[in-house]
Design a protein around this motif. Structure first.
Motif, PDB file in Angstrom:
ATOM      1  N   PRO A 115     -37.814   3.685   7.068  1.00 23.91           N
ATOM      2  CA  PRO A 115     -37.895   5.139   7.277  1.00 23.91           C
ATOM      3  C   PRO A 115     -38.702   5.768   6.155  1.00 23.91           C
TER       4      PRO A 115
ATOM      5  N   TRP B 267     -35.169   8.907   2.603  1.00 26.80           N
ATOM      6  CA  TRP B 267     -33.857   8.502   3.100  1.00 26.80           C
ATOM      7  C   TRP B 267     -33.288   7.361   2.260  1.00 26.80           C
TER       8      TRP B 267
ATOM      9  N   ASN C 268     -32.446   3.594  14.954  1.00 26.74           N
ATOM     10  CA  ASN C 268     -32.033   4.621  13.998  1.00 26.74           C
ATOM     11  C   ASN C 268     -30.522   4.821  14.006  1.00 26.74           C
TER      12      ASN C 268
ATOM     13  N   SER D 150     -39.750  10.162  13.758  1.00 25.11           N
ATOM     14  CA  SER D 150     -40.904  10.941  13.322  1.00 25.11           C
ATOM     15  C   SER D 150     -41.592  11.611  14.503  1.00 25.11           C
TER      16      SER D 150
ATOM     17  N   LEU E 232     -34.490  10.634  11.321  1.00 21.73           N
ATOM     18  CA  LEU E 232     -35.441   9.578  10.977  1.00 21.73           C
ATOM     19  C   LEU E 232     -36.599   9.488  11.963  1.00 21.73           C
TER      20      LEU E 232
END
Length: 396
Positions: free
Chosen positions: A338, A342, A207, A21, A19
């Motif tokens: 996210p 996902w 996350n 980035s 997740l």
């Protein structure tokens, strides 16, 4: 080959960890200004797609800056601030650019003393000049300020973007990872800007919290319930179904408690950021699941007179945890935000599990009805063998 429940959960756990980035590439060196202003340094700031250009005159403690960022919405605002006493938002001395009631860009100063509503005020430094412009989807904030502490060459700076302005007052910004990590240290002479210490660590914790709870409450608990509800109908699955059910639920509980603990830690570190609904459901899930797990120790035998009531309690609590778990997973997606893939992946997983449950529900009813029909056809036709030791044949 079909994947086992544990394999499905593990696969989702591994893929969802990505997740986080990647950072953006540097672009500030290619930016120019309509007024032909020149600055000594520029940095791509690590969050909110923001950029800072500046020039510093140590002899007069004069700092000229150009801060560039897209507002959260077209009618939103952008801000750049210095915090002389800390590293966060509280205590920061802010310049905020937005469109006023006449539709013209303006820059106002705010001394951020709390997380409450903003009030325009004087700030720690002197503002010699300030202006702003909006074009190309970004706001450019220009200012020249005089720092009151001569010789100070490193400052804590904070930047932010917001969605709207009401009555000439900037409204509250969002509390996404980018907003929470928009702070750092600025070396005015060396041209270096470092991001917030621990910012990436906090994003990782968020996350991890999300992944653990999706896998536990959102996947493994439903799988455990499907196993208990449908496999027990088949005599050949006894007692394997029971051990699979216990394994799934106990594992889900252990993973869920870990996710719950990370959530408590995140909450304690961000007292100004509260997601009441998500938090309250999480606490309820932990309490109900804890009672459900310890109920195994009080499980009566099948022929015990209290077994019927225990079953009602156990099933009711289990379905409550199932529903609350899935609801809270989607609340978590809305908070964490996210990439859409996902959330879509989880929707597919839940849809597949729901489809399997519907199919097994139909098969189970067919098996149960056939079994009842078979049992009915083998019952004595007139009492129990008419009082004899065997069933009498039908009269010709």
């Amino acid at each position: 080959m079909a994947l086992s429940p544990v394999a499905i959960a593990t696969l989702f756990l591994v893929t969802t960890v990505s997740l986080i980035s990647p950072s953006q590439s540097a672009t500030c060196t290619s930016q120019t200004f309509t007024s032909n202003k020149l600055y000594t340094f520029c940095n791509d700031l690590p969050s909110l797609n923001s950029y800072l250009h500046w020039a510093y005159d140590p002899a007069h403690s004069t700092l000229s800056i150009a801060f560039i960022a897209p507002p959260a919405r077209p009618n939103g605002w952008v801000s750049w601030a210095i915090n002389p006493t800390s590293t966060g938002m509280v205590g920061s001395q802010a310049l905020i650019a937005f469109r006023d009631a006449r539709g013209e860009m303006t820059v106002k100063t705010y001394n951020i003393t709390s997380y409450g509503p903003l009030t325009e005020s004087k700030v720690w430094y002197e503002v010699r000049e300030s202006s702003a412009e909006f074009s190309g989807g970004v706001i450019r904030l220009f200012a020249t300020v005089v720092l009151p502490e001569t010789g100070r060459t490193t400052v804590n700076h904070v930047w932010q973007v917001g969605p709207s302005v009401t009555g000439g007052v900037p409204d509250k910004h969002e509390f996404q990872p980018g907003n929470l990590n928009s702070r750092g240290s600025l070396d005015l002479l060396r041209g270096q800007s470092t991001g917030a210490t621990g910012g990436n660590s906090r994003t990782n914790k968020r996350n991890i919290h999300g992944v653990l709870n999706v896998v536990s409450w959102g996947i493994m608990f439903p799988i455990g319930i499907i196993i208990a509800r449908y496999l027990r109908v088949f005599p050949s699955a006894d007692p394997v179904w029971f051990y699979l059910h216990v394994f799934c639920q106990v594992s889900a509980y252990a993973i869920g408690v870990s996710g719950w603990a990370t959530g408590l830690k995140l909450g304690s570190e961000s007292k100004a950021v509260t997601y009441s609904g998500h938090r309250n459901i999480g606490i309820s899930l932990f309490a109900l699941a804890t009672v459900q797990i310890f109920a195994l120790l009080l499980r009566p035998k099948k022929d015990h007179k209290f077994r019927f009531y225990w079953n009602i309690y156990h099933h009711g609590l289990g379905y409550t945890v199932l529903i609350l778990g899935i609801i809270n997973v989607f609340k978590g997606f809305n908070i964490l935000r996210p990439e859409p893939k996902w959330k879509n992946a989880y929707i597919v997983v839940i849809a597949v599990l729901g489809g399997i449950a519907l199919l097994l529900e139909a098969i189970t009813w067919i098996v149960v009805l056939r079994r009842k029909k078979s049992d009915k056809s083998t019952k004595p036709y007139d009492g129990f063998n008419n009082g004899h030791g065997r069933q009498d044949p039908l009269a010709p």
